[in-house]
Design a protein around this motif. Structure first.
Motif, mmCIF file in Angstrom:
data_model
loop_
_atom_site.group_PDB
_atom_site.id
_atom_site.type_symbol
_atom_site.label_atom_id
_atom_site.label_comp_id
_atom_site.label_asym_id
_atom_site.label_seq_id
_atom_site.Cartn_x
_atom_site.Cartn_y
_atom_site.Cartn_z
ATOM 1 N N ASN A 1 0.848 -1.200 0.000
ATOM 2 C CA ASN A 1 0.000 0.000 0.000
ATOM 3 C C ASN A 1 0.882 1.249 0.000
ATOM 4 O OD1 ASN A 1 -1.724 2.238 1.085
ATOM 5 N ND2 ASN A 1 -3.231 0.583 1.016
ATOM 6 N N LEU A 2 0.532 2.218 -0.829
ATOM 7 C CA LEU A 2 1.387 3.409 -0.962
ATOM 8 C C LEU A 2 1.438 4.241 0.320
ATOM 9 C CD1 LEU A 2 0.577 4.174 -4.643
ATOM 10 C CD2 LEU A 2 2.888 4.228 -3.706
ATOM 11 N N LYS B 1 -11.795 5.044 1.808
ATOM 12 C CA LYS B 1 -11.517 5.130 0.369
ATOM 13 C C LYS B 1 -12.747 5.631 -0.389
ATOM 14 C CE LYS B 1 -8.343 4.275 -2.620
ATOM 15 N NZ LYS B 1 -7.238 5.204 -2.542
ATOM 16 N N ALA C 1 -7.234 2.384 -9.295
ATOM 17 C CA ALA C 1 -6.710 2.125 -10.655
ATOM 18 C C ALA C 1 -7.563 2.812 -11.703
ATOM 19 C CB ALA C 1 -6.592 0.619 -10.924
ATOM 20 N N GLY D 1 -6.903 6.299 -12.774
ATOM 21 C CA GLY D 1 -6.290 7.458 -13.435
ATOM 22 C C GLY D 1 -6.478 8.726 -12.627
ATOM 23 N N LEU D 2 -6.902 8.554 -11.357
ATOM 24 C CA LEU D 2 -7.182 9.711 -10.504
ATOM 25 C C LEU D 2 -6.165 9.842 -9.370
ATOM 26 C CD1 LEU D 2 -11.065 9.223 -10.302
ATOM 27 C CD2 LEU D 2 -9.832 10.907 -11.693
ATOM 28 N N ALA D 3 -5.083 9.066 -9.433
ATOM 29 C CA ALA D 3 -3.982 9.126 -8.464
ATOM 30 C C ALA D 3 -4.405 8.826 -7.029
ATOM 31 C CB ALA D 3 -3.284 10.491 -8.529
ATOM 32 N N GLY E 1 -3.977 6.140 -5.054
ATOM 33 C CA GLY E 1 -2.888 5.610 -4.219
ATOM 34 C C GLY E 1 -1.821 6.665 -3.969
ATOM 35 N N SER E 2 -1.486 7.416 -5.009
ATOM 36 C CA SER E 2 -0.454 8.459 -4.870
ATOM 37 C C SER E 2 -0.907 9.532 -3.881
ATOM 38 C CB SER E 2 -0.200 9.154 -6.209
ATOM 39 O OG SER E 2 0.081 8.196 -7.202
ATOM 40 N N ASP F 1 -3.018 9.082 -1.391
ATOM 41 C CA ASP F 1 -2.952 8.509 -0.038
ATOM 42 C C ASP F 1 -1.513 8.590 0.484
ATOM 43 O OD1 ASP F 1 -5.616 7.928 -0.292
ATOM 44 O OD2 ASP F 1 -5.378 5.750 -0.434
ATOM 45 N N ASP G 1 3.385 10.527 -9.464
ATOM 46 C CA ASP G 1 2.292 11.464 -9.180
ATOM 47 C C ASP G 1 2.316 11.971 -7.731
ATOM 48 O OD1 ASP G 1 1.018 11.628 -11.643
ATOM 49 O OD2 ASP G 1 -0.432 10.042 -11.221
ATOM 50 N N THR H 1 -1.158 1.589 -15.381
ATOM 51 C CA THR H 1 -0.408 2.717 -15.948
ATOM 52 C C THR H 1 0.809 2.212 -16.732
ATOM 53 O OG1 THR H 1 -1.132 4.081 -14.094
ATOM 54 C CG2 THR H 1 0.771 4.867 -15.319
HETATM 55 N N1 LIG Z 1 -3.629 3.493 -0.864
HETATM 56 C C1 LIG Z 1 -3.933 2.908 -2.027
HETATM 57 N N2 LIG Z 1 -5.099 3.177 -2.636
HETATM 58 C C2 LIG Z 1 -5.408 2.599 -3.821
HETATM 59 N N3 LIG Z 1 -4.629 1.727 -4.450
HETATM 60 C C3 LIG Z 1 -3.457 1.418 -3.906
HETATM 61 C C4 LIG Z 1 -3.061 1.999 -2.677
HETATM 62 N N4 LIG Z 1 -1.839 1.539 -2.402
HETATM 63 C C5 LIG Z 1 -1.503 0.699 -3.387
HETATM 64 N N5 LIG Z 1 -2.474 0.594 -4.296
HETATM 65 C C6 LIG Z 1 -2.410 -0.209 -5.539
HETATM 66 O O1 LIG Z 1 -2.076 0.684 -6.609
HETATM 67 C C7 LIG Z 1 -2.744 0.314 -7.811
HETATM 68 C C8 LIG Z 1 -3.122 1.594 -8.566
HETATM 69 O O2 LIG Z 1 -4.125 2.241 -7.862
HETATM 70 P P1 LIG Z 1 -4.377 3.830 -7.926
HETATM 71 O O3 LIG Z 1 -5.772 4.037 -7.448
HETATM 72 O O4 LIG Z 1 -3.317 4.552 -7.236
HETATM 73 O O5 LIG Z 1 -4.268 4.051 -9.498
HETATM 74 P P2 LIG Z 1 -4.423 5.326 -10.384
HETATM 75 O O6 LIG Z 1 -5.538 6.200 -9.886
HETATM 76 O O7 LIG Z 1 -4.536 4.853 -11.804
HETATM 77 O O8 LIG Z 1 -3.065 6.091 -10.181
HETATM 78 P P3 LIG Z 1 -2.328 7.104 -11.170
HETATM 79 O O9 LIG Z 1 -3.373 8.066 -11.676
HETATM 80 O O10 LIG Z 1 -1.325 7.749 -10.242
HETATM 81 O O11 LIG Z 1 -1.709 6.258 -12.243
HETATM 82 C C9 LIG Z 1 -3.935 -0.551 -7.404
HETATM 83 O O12 LIG Z 1 -3.906 -1.712 -8.156
HETATM 84 C C10 LIG Z 1 -3.764 -0.830 -5.911
HETATM 85 O O13 LIG Z 1 -3.750 -2.204 -5.622
#
Ligand SMILES: Nc1ncnc2c1ncn2[C@@H]1O[C@H](COP(=O)(O)OP(=O)(O)OP(=O)(O)O)[C@@H](O)[C@H]1O
Ligand SMILES: C[C@](O)(CO)[C@H](O)COP(=O)(O)OP(=O)(O)OC[C@H]1O[C@@H](n2ccc(N)nc2=O)[C@H](O)[C@@H]1O
Length: 282
Positions: free
Chosen positions: A65-66, A90, A95, A97-99, A101-102, A104, A135, A176
């Motif tokens: 987890n980030l 949450k 996953a 495209g709204l960042a 995990g980044s 968090d 991100d 991504t």
């Molecule tokens: N705190 C977190 N919240 C959501 N996903 C997380 C977290 N930590 C790790 N992950 C993993 O990261 C992956 C990508 O999730 P995230 O929601 O960050 O993607 P995203 O919105 O497409 O990110 P970005 O726009 O930065 O590419 C998921 O498959 C998930 O398992």
């Protein structure tokens, strides 16, 4: 106990300049925070471990987890012996495209900076955040900014006018790495005009802002997932002034200048997708 909001971002522009020898892509993007947030709460623990809880079942609660990675990074860098429990509420789709995990991770850096009394500046937190993901530095600051390099070099911009943003996510997850991996930089036909977007944001005129939306990853994601392009088309058909895929997708956002119209678009899109959100530039 401290809490932090982790806000979602959209990319108003996303340009790729070239593929770098380290495998990353050199980008130039105008990023914008929107008011869709996860909520993180940080509580002291009696031991030195990092534990996580989260209401949704499908994200890892361990070292993957980030937010965990952010806590572990601060412990290691500053020799922190204190542990922490982080609860994540949450709301940002995963996953998407709204960042999510980044954001968090960025919220964890900001929250633990306070809980552990580290006295770090936002610039220092953003620099540490770059080790966690491209991100993360933008998410440390939030607001409106240009991101360059692999996304970690942030030039902050004045706050943009509070336009309405409709988000719609199809029921698929996009990696991504896969999307960048399928991009052929030489095949990019139209590069977004970053400076034109910056100027449009300065005027605050929605018509000018939507004129300069552009994301070179759209073609790649649309090819792999045609339903994303269909949602963009529907967003426009239902009355958005402009629409674009965010990041590597699959979320599509639509820009609207009036709340009543944004609400109508949301209602119309709910016939096609369960995940529709009404948000605003922050
Ligand atoms: N705190 C977190 N919240 C959501 N996903 C997380 C977290 N930590 C790790 N992950 C993993 O990261 C992956 C990508 O999730 P995230 O929601 O960050 O993607 P995203 O919105 O497409 O990110 P970005 O726009 O930065 O590419 C998921 O498959 C998930 O398992
Ligand atoms: C698509 C965007 O979300 C737009 O804001 C970002 O560019 C991606 O940011 P991110 O998810 O934080 O990306 P990272 O976790 O750093 O990288 C994930 C993977 O995406 C690819 N990647 C990412 C950023 C970049 N500038 N070039 C890349 O090629 C790399 O394969 C990398 O292994």
């Amino acid at each position: 106990m401290f809490s932090e909001k982790a806000k979602a971002k959209i990319n108003l522009t996303l340009d790729v300049l070239y593929k770098r020898p380290d495998g990353y892509h050199e980008v130039e993007m105008v990023m914008q925070t929107v008011d869709l947030s996860d909520h993180l709460v940080f509580e002291d623990r009696d031991d030195s471990t990092i534990t996580l809880s989260c209401g949704v079942p499908y994200i890892p609660l361990d070292h993957r987890n980030l937010a965990y990675k952010a806590a572990a990074l601060l412990q290691e860098q500053f020799g922190i012996r204190r542990g922490v429990h982080i609860s994540i509420e949450k709301n940002i789709p995963v996953a998407a495209g709204l960042a999510g995990g980044s954001s968090d991770a960025a919220a964890a850096l900001r929250g633990l900076n306070r809980l552990w009394d580290l006295g770090l500046s936002l610039d220092e937190l953003a620099e540490l955040g770059a080790e966690l993901g491209s991100d993360v530095p933008f998410c440390v600051y939030g607001g409106t900014a240009i991101a360059r390099g692999r996304g970690e070099k942030i030039e902050r911009l004045p706050a943009a006018a509070p336009l309405w943003v409709v988000l719609v996510k199809p029921p698929i997850a996009v990696s991504t790495a896969d999307i960048y991996g399928n991009l052929n930089v030489r095949e990019i036909v139209v590069h977004p005009d970053t400076q034109a977007m910056v100027k449009a944001l300065e005027t605050g005129e929605p018509e000018r802002i939507v004129d300069h939306l552009g994301n070179v990853l759209e073609t790649v994601t649309f090819k792999l997932h045609p339903e994303v392009e269909k949602l963009k088309y529907q967003m426009m058909k239902f009355g958005a002034m402009g629409a674009l895929m965010s990041g590597s997708g699959p979320t599509v956002f639509g820009i609207v200048d009036r709340e009543s119209r944004a609400q109508r678009i949301c209602n119309a899109l709910r016939g096609f997708s369960k995940e529709v959100y009404l948000t605003r530039f922050l």
